[in-house]
Motif scaffolding. Structure first.
Motif, PDB file in Angstrom:
ATOM      1  N   MET A 151      53.174  47.124  23.550  1.00  0.00           N
ATOM      2  CA  MET A 151      53.858  46.379  24.619  1.00  0.00           C
ATOM      3  C   MET A 151      54.931  47.294  25.204  1.00  0.00           C
ATOM      4  O   MET A 151      55.789  47.787  24.464  1.00  0.00           O
ATOM      5  N   ILE A 152      54.889  47.494  26.506  1.00  0.00           N
ATOM      6  CA  ILE A 152      55.871  48.350  27.156  1.00  0.00           C
ATOM      7  C   ILE A 152      56.505  47.607  28.326  1.00  0.00           C
ATOM      8  O   ILE A 152      55.817  47.308  29.307  1.00  0.00           O
ATOM      9  N   THR A 202      47.982  47.271  19.466  1.00  0.00           N
ATOM     10  CA  THR A 202      48.438  46.857  20.789  1.00  0.00           C
ATOM     11  C   THR A 202      49.851  47.372  21.026  1.00  0.00           C
ATOM     12  O   THR A 202      50.707  47.247  20.152  1.00  0.00           O
ATOM     13  N   ALA A 217      57.978  51.827  23.533  1.00  0.00           N
ATOM     14  CA  ALA A 217      56.800  50.983  23.341  1.00  0.00           C
ATOM     15  C   ALA A 217      56.883  50.291  21.995  1.00  0.00           C
ATOM     16  O   ALA A 217      57.206  50.920  20.994  1.00  0.00           O
ATOM     17  N   THR A 218      56.621  48.991  21.972  1.00  0.00           N
ATOM     18  CA  THR A 218      56.605  48.242  20.711  1.00  0.00           C
ATOM     19  C   THR A 218      55.161  48.078  20.268  1.00  0.00           C
ATOM     20  O   THR A 218      54.298  47.734  21.061  1.00  0.00           O
ATOM     21  N   ARG A 219      54.921  48.335  18.992  1.00  0.00           N
ATOM     22  CA  ARG A 219      53.566  48.392  18.463  1.00  0.00           C
ATOM     23  C   ARG A 219      53.235  47.154  17.646  1.00  0.00           C
ATOM     24  O   ARG A 219      54.014  46.758  16.782  1.00  0.00           O
ATOM     25  N   LEU A 220      52.091  46.560  17.900  1.00  0.00           N
ATOM     26  CA  LEU A 220      51.616  45.399  17.145  1.00  0.00           C
ATOM     27  C   LEU A 220      50.305  45.759  16.455  1.00  0.00           C
ATOM     28  O   LEU A 220      49.404  46.303  17.091  1.00  0.00           O
ATOM     29  N   ALA A 221      50.187  45.416  15.187  1.00  0.00           N
ATOM     30  CA  ALA A 221      48.909  45.603  14.493  1.00  0.00           C
ATOM     31  C   ALA A 221      47.982  44.476  14.930  1.00  0.00           C
ATOM     32  O   ALA A 221      48.300  43.300  14.765  1.00  0.00           O
ATOM     33  N   THR A 222      46.877  44.841  15.520  1.00  0.00           N
ATOM     34  CA  THR A 222      45.950  43.828  15.998  1.00  0.00           C
ATOM     35  C   THR A 222      44.555  44.141  15.491  1.00  0.00           C
ATOM     36  O   THR A 222      44.304  45.190  14.928  1.00  0.00           O
TER      37      THR A 222
END
Ligand code: NI
Ligand code: NI
Ligand code: NI
Lengths: 109, 109, 109
Positions: C45-46, C43, C27-32
């Motif tokens: 993204m998988i 958030t 899973a890639t993690r985004l600071a939102t």
């Protein structure tokens, strides 16, 4: 239009940004972490005409694909004071995870 | 459901967030850089019912579209001490790149 | 392949990352910020094989779904110096917004 999402290692980010600019491809950059690649990574979003997708993929592959690199590991001293193992070792760097998706509509205001 | 992704200039971010709140539209904000717009930008992700997409587009357009603005350039002194060219100039600000995509399933836990 | 996008509260981020690692899901993690959930959010993204989507959903639901929690509110002193209302109150924490989308092509370089 397609949306190309590319997750690359941080170390390849600047070179990839420059390659996109040179090819007149507009890519939006997101700071991301974890996931597809072990170390710090950056995600690029590229909304692009269908026929230019192969060109985008080619650039990502050329700049970011996994490759071998030699590095000298940090020296560790043993009990006698001799430093052991300052030989260069081969490591793998780079790598990209790329997926494409359909875009229903694209507008610029 | 559709996913609307909007990339806008940083300077329009707060106003756009407020406009979404007022319209009861939930938008998730990502700090992004480069790409579609020259200066700093922010990306909004909005998952929304199909029939509300035009409303979302209208809000983004109204708040963020490219427009002319007058600014007084920073004063530069010439050798004589006179300041030259403190006339307002017209610049272009704002602008949004927006694309919509299909969502297969949408759930809230 | 499918793209699963999950927006969760910041407080569930570490636990969810760990659950994904344990399940061998990248899973890639985004600071939102803002949007679907009132407080700070993250958030994920998988990109995943179609048949593993239910597993991903189950993990997100298990870790991040809305639940009740008791907390002791900060003490406020009234005019007399008595502190009023240091009773634990029940609050709702967590919650996830999750949507899935189709991926046309998926490559790793
Ligand atoms: Ni990073
Ligand atoms: Ni920014
Ligand atoms: Ni956050």
């Amino acid at each position: 239009m397609k949306l190309v999402t590319a997750i690359v290692q941080d170390k390849d980010t600047t070179k990839l940004s420059n390659a996109f600019v040179k090819a007149n491809i507009r890519a939006t950059r997101l700071a991301t972490s974890g996931g597809f690649l072990r170390s710090g990574n950056t995600t690029f979003m590229i909304a692009i005409e269908d026929e230019r997708v192969p060109e985008v993929m080619e650039i990502i592959k050329k700049v970011s694909q996994k490759r071998k690199q030699f590095m000298v590991p940090p020296i560790s001293l043993d009990a006698s004071g001799d430093h052991a193992g300052a030989y260069p070792i081969e490591i793998e760097v780079g790598g990209a995870t790329v997926f494409t998706q359909s875009i229903d509509s694209f507008e610029q205001f």
